[in-house]
Design an enzyme around this catalytic site. Structure first.
Site, PDB file in Angstrom:
ATOM      1  N   ALA A  74      11.685   7.877  -2.709  1.00 34.27           N
ATOM      2  CA  ALA A  74      11.071   9.182  -2.473  1.00 34.27           C
ATOM      3  C   ALA A  74       9.575   8.977  -2.181  1.00 34.27           C
ATOM      4  O   ALA A  74       9.061   7.861  -2.320  1.00 34.27           O
ATOM      5  CB  ALA A  74      11.265  10.070  -3.692  1.00 34.27           C
ATOM      6  N   GLN A  76       6.937   9.599  -3.722  1.00 39.65           N
ATOM      7  CA  GLN A  76       6.122   9.089  -4.836  1.00 39.65           C
ATOM      8  C   GLN A  76       6.904   8.021  -5.610  1.00 39.65           C
ATOM      9  O   GLN A  76       6.807   7.924  -6.832  1.00 39.65           O
ATOM     10  CB  GLN A  76       5.736  10.234  -5.788  1.00 39.65           C
ATOM     11  CG  GLN A  76       4.553  11.063  -5.324  1.00 39.65           C
ATOM     12  CD  GLN A  76       3.218  10.310  -5.414  1.00 39.65           C
ATOM     13  OE1 GLN A  76       3.076   9.337  -6.148  1.00 39.65           O
ATOM     14  NE2 GLN A  76       2.245  10.759  -4.653  1.00 39.65           N
ATOM     15  N   SER A  77       7.658   7.188  -4.906  1.00 38.26           N
ATOM     16  CA  SER A  77       8.581   6.256  -5.556  1.00 38.26           C
ATOM     17  C   SER A  77       7.889   5.185  -6.408  1.00 38.26           C
ATOM     18  O   SER A  77       7.079   4.399  -5.912  1.00 38.26           O
ATOM     19  CB  SER A  77       9.417   5.580  -4.463  1.00 38.26           C
ATOM     20  OG  SER A  77      10.120   4.483  -4.990  1.00 38.26           O
ATOM     21  N   ASN A  78       8.273   5.140  -7.679  1.00 35.75           N
ATOM     22  CA  ASN A  78       7.811   4.050  -8.556  1.00 35.75           C
ATOM     23  C   ASN A  78       8.459   2.734  -8.130  1.00 35.75           C
ATOM     24  O   ASN A  78       7.843   1.667  -8.241  1.00 35.75           O
ATOM     25  CB  ASN A  78       8.223   4.325 -10.005  1.00 35.75           C
ATOM     26  CG  ASN A  78       7.599   5.593 -10.542  1.00 35.75           C
ATOM     27  OD1 ASN A  78       6.394   5.765 -10.494  1.00 35.75           O
ATOM     28  ND2 ASN A  78       8.434   6.494 -11.044  1.00 35.75           N
ATOM     29  N   CYS A  80       9.283   1.802  -5.093  1.00 32.32           N
ATOM     30  CA  CYS A  80       8.548   1.247  -3.941  1.00 32.32           C
ATOM     31  C   CYS A  80       7.249   0.606  -4.413  1.00 32.32           C
ATOM     32  O   CYS A  80       6.877  -0.479  -3.956  1.00 32.32           O
ATOM     33  CB  CYS A  80       8.256   2.337  -2.913  1.00 32.32           C
ATOM     34  SG  CYS A  80       9.730   2.855  -1.993  1.00 32.32           S
TER      35      CYS A  80
END
Ligand SMILES: *Cc1c(COP(=O)(O)O)cnc(C)c1O
Length: 331
Positions: A74, A76-78, A80
């Site tokens: 997403a 705000q992906s943690n 990633c």
């Protein structure tokens, strides 16, 4: 269980803390003894659960001679953020494909994890509309990279395939070691349930250890039936990989009452949980995962779902970087 046959990079530095939360327990009436397993404190930029999975995923990538990682998440992906962080550490390129699940939510100038994607220098960032076929999108990027002579390795969203979930099966060994050492009799373990690698890994790992500790998954993106199916299917793949008996379906239990309007959309009960953990224990939850899972934990305690005198452990999976993009909602 034996994990030594799987390629692995070593990113962990011993066990994460397992701590009591006496002030929070008391604030909730003192009938349940609440503990917290601090996977928010795992190594890797800004911490969080994906590092356990990435030990095995990047382990496999390195073994295959990959020199580019591709993953997705997403906006705000943690996941990633942590994939990129460990790629930096390994000296491998990292390409991100971001799914704009809430229309209009991508802002290249946004803070939180998005800022960290820029700071750590993702090799490329591509944003696609919500509902896109993320695997197909990653394969497209992989083809382009191959044409440029690169050797890409695709990590699925959340790192949640059987390889990534090995990290949370191994977590079960660490956890059992801690509770046996401390003679802590645990009655329930509460975990967030998203792309499912964490929940599946914990369930399979505890089952493989014959632990007899019920796991309660708190959903952050799907309804109950869909999530239980997803978690169980992955747990079955994992049991095969680990050569343990098939994880029984009834060990997978998910709750969707704390999901609100869907993934990443804030809820009043999440806000209350974030504030309570911060003010009673000085622990920072996140708005998307641990905050919603903790809202479930609080509600379970209040409604008497745990027997009086029981000990309940909450798995804190991290994500506090996202607090800074929900500032207006939270205070
Ligand atoms: C990814 C994530 C989760 C959920 O873990 P899954 O393995 O995807 O179910 C929970 N908390 C945080 C902070 C995460 O980043």
């Amino acid at each position: 269980m034996n994990f030594t046959n799987f390629p692995r990079r070593r990113y962990l530095d011993g066990a994460t803390p397992l701590e009591p939360m006496p002030r929070l327990s008391k604030a909730l009436g003192g009938k349940v003894d609440l503990w917290i397993k601090r996977d928010d404190l795992l190594p890797g930029a800004a911490g969080g659960n994906k590092t356990r999975k990435l030990e095995f995923l990047i382990g496999e990538a390195v073994e295959q001679g990959a020199n580019s990682l591709i993953t997705c998440g997403a906006v705000q992906s943690n996941h990633c953020r942590l994939t990129l962080a460990w790629a930096c550490k390994e000296g491998i390129d990292c390409h991100l494909i971001l799914e704009e699940r809430v229309p209009g939510s991508y802002d290249p100038k946004a803070g939180g994890n998005n800022f960290l994607f820029q700071l750590m220098g993702a090799a490329s960032i591509r944003v696609v509309p919500g509902g896109s076929d993320m695997l197909a999108e990653m394969q497209k990027t992989a083809e382009e990279l191959k044409q440029k002579g690169k050797r890409p390795y695709i990590i699925p969203g959340g790192g949640s395939n059987a390889t990534g979930a090995l990290g949370y099966a191994l977590f079960a060994e660490e956890f059992m070691g801690q509770i046996n050492e401390g003679s802590l009799k645990v009655d329930s373990l509460v975990v967030p349930s998203g792309s499912a690698g964490t929940h599946s890994g914990v369930v399979a790992g505890l089952f493989g250890n014959n632990a007899g500790i019920p796991v309660i998954g708190m959903n952050v993106s799907r309804k109950k039936d869909a999530q239980e199916t997803l978690v169980h299917n992955l747990a079955l793949k994992l049991s095969e990989k680990l050569s343990i008996a098939a994880v029984p379906r009834e060990l997978v239990v998910c709750h969707d009452e704390y999901l609100g309007d869907g993934y990443s959309r804030p809820t009043q009960s999440m806000k209350e949980a974030v504030l309570l953990f911060a003010r009673q224990e000085g622990i920072l939850l996140d708005p998307v995962y641990s905050g919603k899972a903790a809202a479930g934990l609080l509600d379970f305690v209040r409604k008497g779902a745990f027997a009086e005198g029981s000990t309940v452990v909450f798995l804190h999976t991290g994500g506090d970087t996202a607090l800074f993009v929900y500032q207006d909602y939270l205070v």
